[in-house]
Design a protein around this motif. Structure first.
Motif, short mmCIF file in Angstrom:
data_model
loop_
_atom_site.label_atom_id
_atom_site.label_comp_id
_atom_site.label_asym_id
_atom_site.label_seq_id
_atom_site.Cartn_x
_atom_site.Cartn_y
_atom_site.Cartn_z
N ARG A 5 0.85 -1.19 0.00
CA ARG A 5 0.00 0.00 0.00
C ARG A 5 0.89 1.24 0.00
NH1 ARG A 5 -4.38 -2.54 -0.94
NH2 ARG A 5 -5.42 -3.69 0.67
N TYR A 40 1.52 5.19 1.22
CA TYR A 40 1.27 5.91 2.47
C TYR A 40 -0.01 6.72 2.46
CZ TYR A 40 3.02 9.96 -0.07
OH TYR A 40 3.19 10.94 -1.00
N ASP A 41 -0.42 7.20 1.28
CA ASP A 41 -1.62 8.04 1.21
C ASP A 41 -2.90 7.24 0.96
OD1 ASP A 41 -1.24 7.35 -1.43
OD2 ASP A 41 -1.03 9.40 -2.17
N GLY A 42 -2.76 5.89 0.86
CA GLY A 42 -3.93 5.04 0.71
C GLY A 42 -4.61 5.11 -0.64
N THR A 43 -3.98 5.77 -1.61
CA THR A 43 -4.59 5.86 -2.94
C THR A 43 -3.67 5.22 -3.97
OG1 THR A 43 -3.60 8.03 -3.40
CG2 THR A 43 -5.75 8.03 -2.34
#
Length: 175
Positions: free
Chosen positions: A65, A67-70
């Motif tokens: 993943r 770090y910004d989840g996108t």
């Protein structure tokens, strides 16, 4: 370098954090991309930052993943590095393998990771191994030295108060 209280054994006061092993996190990514460049990739190559699940025999699947989840879709290598995206780093390491990254780290002076690729997975590029701060900073100096590795040397030259050489390492007192 060390603890708040050097003499306190209860808090491991005598630990030298410069040579203690720690997980380096994303500081491994430049080495990963350097290995990729050695294997024919370029900083302008597109790497996909998309949902990824990697099957690992005998283990749970690995799903990196960011770090910004996108997810950022197609990104070029230099942009992936500049933004410290995890998925493109893992996808890059998949191309040439953990063994090659370990070999590169040896050439960059990092011996603490060893050479046994079976000890690591693709998370090695995200800091999934342990290195010392001294090894890591010396490895980064290879970039500054145009690709040349120079072993660390603590003291090059010791002079007395009359400028007489007391000790020198490989002409370290050259003027």
């Amino acid at each position: 370098v060390g603890s708040v209280d050097h003499n306190n054994d209860a808090i491991d006061g005598r630990v030298n954090v410069a040579i203690s092993l720690r997980q380096p996190g994303s500081t491994m990514k430049p080495f990963n991309y350097s290995a990729a460049i050695e294997n024919g990739m370029t900083p302008g190559d597109v790497i996909w930052d998309t949902p990824t699940t990697i099957g690992i025999p005998g283990q749970a699947s690995y799903t990196p993943r960011d770090y910004d989840g996108t997810f950022h879709g197609p990104v070029i290598m230099r942009y992936a590095l500049a933004n410290s995206y995890n998925i493109p780093a893992v996808q890059t390491l998949r191309r040439y393998g953990v063994a090659y990254l370990l070999e590169l780290m040896q050439r960059f002076g990092v011996g603490t990771l060893g050479t046994d690729a079976s000890k690591y997975g693709l998370s090695l590029t995200l800091g999934g191994g342990e290195v010392s701060l001294l090894d890591l900073t010396n490895a980064y100096s290879v970039f500054a030295n145009a690709g040349s590795y120079v072993p660390t040397t603590a003291i090059l030259c010791v002079l007395d108060n009359n400028d007489n050489i007391i000790y020198q390492y490989e002409n370290g007192c050259a003027r």
